[in-house]
Scaffold this motif. Sequence first.
Motif, PDB file in Angstrom:
ATOM      1  N   ALA A   1      -7.367  13.962  -7.469  1.00  0.00           N
ATOM      2  CA  ALA A   1      -8.206  14.933  -7.074  1.00  0.00           C
ATOM      3  C   ALA A   1      -8.284  15.273  -5.511  1.00  0.00           C
ATOM      4  CB  ALA A   1      -9.705  14.867  -7.771  1.00  0.00           C
ATOM      5  N   ALA A   2      -8.835  16.554  -5.292  1.00  0.00           N
ATOM      6  CA  ALA A   2      -9.071  16.797  -3.935  1.00  0.00           C
ATOM      7  C   ALA A   2      -9.724  15.824  -3.222  1.00  0.00           C
ATOM      8  CB  ALA A   2      -9.845  18.100  -3.732  1.00  0.00           C
ATOM      9  N   GLY A   3      -9.156  15.016  -2.041  1.00  0.00           N
ATOM     10  CA  GLY A   3      -9.743  14.155  -1.212  1.00  0.00           C
ATOM     11  C   GLY A   3      -9.323  12.898  -1.617  1.00  0.00           C
ATOM     12  N   GLY A   4      -8.598  12.822  -3.018  1.00  0.00           N
ATOM     13  CA  GLY A   4      -8.176  11.485  -3.439  1.00  0.00           C
ATOM     14  C   GLY A   4      -7.009  10.966  -2.437  1.00  0.00           C
ATOM     15  N   LEU A   5      -7.129   9.652  -2.515  1.00  0.00           N
ATOM     16  CA  LEU A   5      -6.174   8.586  -1.658  1.00  0.00           C
ATOM     17  C   LEU A   5      -4.861   9.163  -2.071  1.00  0.00           C
ATOM     18  CD1 LEU A   5      -8.178   5.421  -1.670  1.00  0.00           C
ATOM     19  CD2 LEU A   5      -8.086   7.285   0.166  1.00  0.00           C
ATOM     20  N   ALA A   6      -4.425   9.439  -3.240  1.00  0.00           N
ATOM     21  CA  ALA A   6      -2.851   9.717  -3.643  1.00  0.00           C
ATOM     22  C   ALA A   6      -2.295  11.021  -3.046  1.00  0.00           C
ATOM     23  CB  ALA A   6      -2.590   9.523  -5.070  1.00  0.00           C
ATOM     24  N   VAL A   7      -3.294  11.859  -2.861  1.00  0.00           N
ATOM     25  CA  VAL A   7      -2.518  13.244  -2.500  1.00  0.00           C
ATOM     26  C   VAL A   7      -1.820  13.426  -1.435  1.00  0.00           C
ATOM     27  CG1 VAL A   7      -3.537  15.749  -2.130  1.00  0.00           C
ATOM     28  CG2 VAL A   7      -4.876  14.313  -3.531  1.00  0.00           C
ATOM     29  N   THR A   8      -2.294  12.961  -0.362  1.00  0.00           N
ATOM     30  CA  THR A   8      -1.286  12.880   0.920  1.00  0.00           C
ATOM     31  C   THR A   8       0.106  12.329   0.681  1.00  0.00           C
ATOM     32  OG1 THR A   8      -2.986  13.225   2.303  1.00  0.00           O
ATOM     33  CG2 THR A   8      -1.100  12.583   3.605  1.00  0.00           C
ATOM     34  N   PRO A   9      -0.003  11.059   0.245  1.00  0.00           N
ATOM     35  CA  PRO A   9       1.330  10.308  -0.063  1.00  0.00           C
ATOM     36  C   PRO A   9       2.215  11.035  -0.944  1.00  0.00           C
ATOM     37  CG  PRO A   9      -0.590   8.818  -0.134  1.00  0.00           C
ATOM     38  CD  PRO A   9      -1.021   9.993   0.077  1.00  0.00           C
ATOM     39  N   ILE A  10       1.558  11.694  -1.918  1.00  0.00           N
ATOM     40  CA  ILE A  10       2.361  12.314  -2.890  1.00  0.00           C
ATOM     41  C   ILE A  10       3.064  13.610  -2.178  1.00  0.00           C
ATOM     42  CG2 ILE A  10       2.233  13.510  -5.151  1.00  0.00           C
ATOM     43  CD1 ILE A  10       0.552  11.449  -6.349  1.00  0.00           C
ATOM     44  N   ARG A  11       2.113  14.309  -1.642  1.00  0.00           N
ATOM     45  CA  ARG A  11       2.826  15.623  -0.949  1.00  0.00           C
ATOM     46  C   ARG A  11       3.828  15.250  -0.414  1.00  0.00           C
ATOM     47  NH1 ARG A  11      -1.689  16.926   2.099  1.00  0.00           N
ATOM     48  NH2 ARG A  11      -2.376  17.877   0.452  1.00  0.00           N
ATOM     49  N   GLU A  12       3.911  14.005   0.580  1.00  0.00           N
ATOM     50  CA  GLU A  12       5.128  13.673   1.399  1.00  0.00           C
ATOM     51  C   GLU A  12       6.290  13.440   0.561  1.00  0.00           C
ATOM     52  OE1 GLU A  12       3.991  10.263   3.958  1.00  0.00           O
ATOM     53  OE2 GLU A  12       2.422  11.732   4.650  1.00  0.00           O
ATOM     54  N   ILE A  13       6.157  13.090  -0.866  1.00  0.00           N
ATOM     55  CA  ILE A  13       7.342  12.921  -1.495  1.00  0.00           C
ATOM     56  C   ILE A  13       7.861  13.916  -2.487  1.00  0.00           C
ATOM     57  CG2 ILE A  13       7.138  10.199  -1.520  1.00  0.00           C
ATOM     58  CD1 ILE A  13       6.413  10.658  -4.305  1.00  0.00           C
TER      59      ILE A  13
END
Length: 195
Positions: free
Chosen positions: A41-53
């Motif tokens: 979800a927005a602000g979730g800890l997985a969002v940024t690392p998933i955006r990178e891959i």
Amino acid sequence: MTYRLGLTGSIGMGKSTTAAMFAAAGLPVWDADTAVHRLYAAGGLAVTPIREICPEATASGNVSRETLKRSIADDPSLLAKLEAITHPLVAADRAAFLAQTSTDIAVLDIPLLFEKSSQHEFHATLLVTAPPDLQRQRVLQRPGMTEQHFQTLLSRQMPDAQKRSLATHIVETLDLFATEAYVKSLIAHIRARHA
């Protein structure tokens, strides 16, 4: 010390319904799928690392599970990268839940408990199961579910017979009342043996 009961079962076996019965009986229930939803979800800890891959799978600050699913279908190697990001975050979420839990029994709902060889992290495991024809019927009634997607999900899960050989406890979810009676009986059994 909180008694940790790992709850698992393949898709369509009645695991979520059974987990809700434990919650209705007053036990805290942690759900791995819900943890993943929080992380995506927005602000979730997985969002940024998933955006990178997989940049196409993130929009409006969250992860689109549908886009992610399509991306993995196009590039199966993406699954291992995704798991390397998500699994440690889910484990940390579970540890935080347990650290905040002060009840005698906690239930941890983990779909891939046996597939990831996590059963040793629990005092006992409960396999929620149903006959294959009932499982198929339940799953195909879900919105947007296709036979092909059902078969894909099944291929990623350990066969029910193998899970049965690993489980401490087994409940067949043929009838809601019988399942609820089993849940109450299991809680009483655990409390009697581990008070």
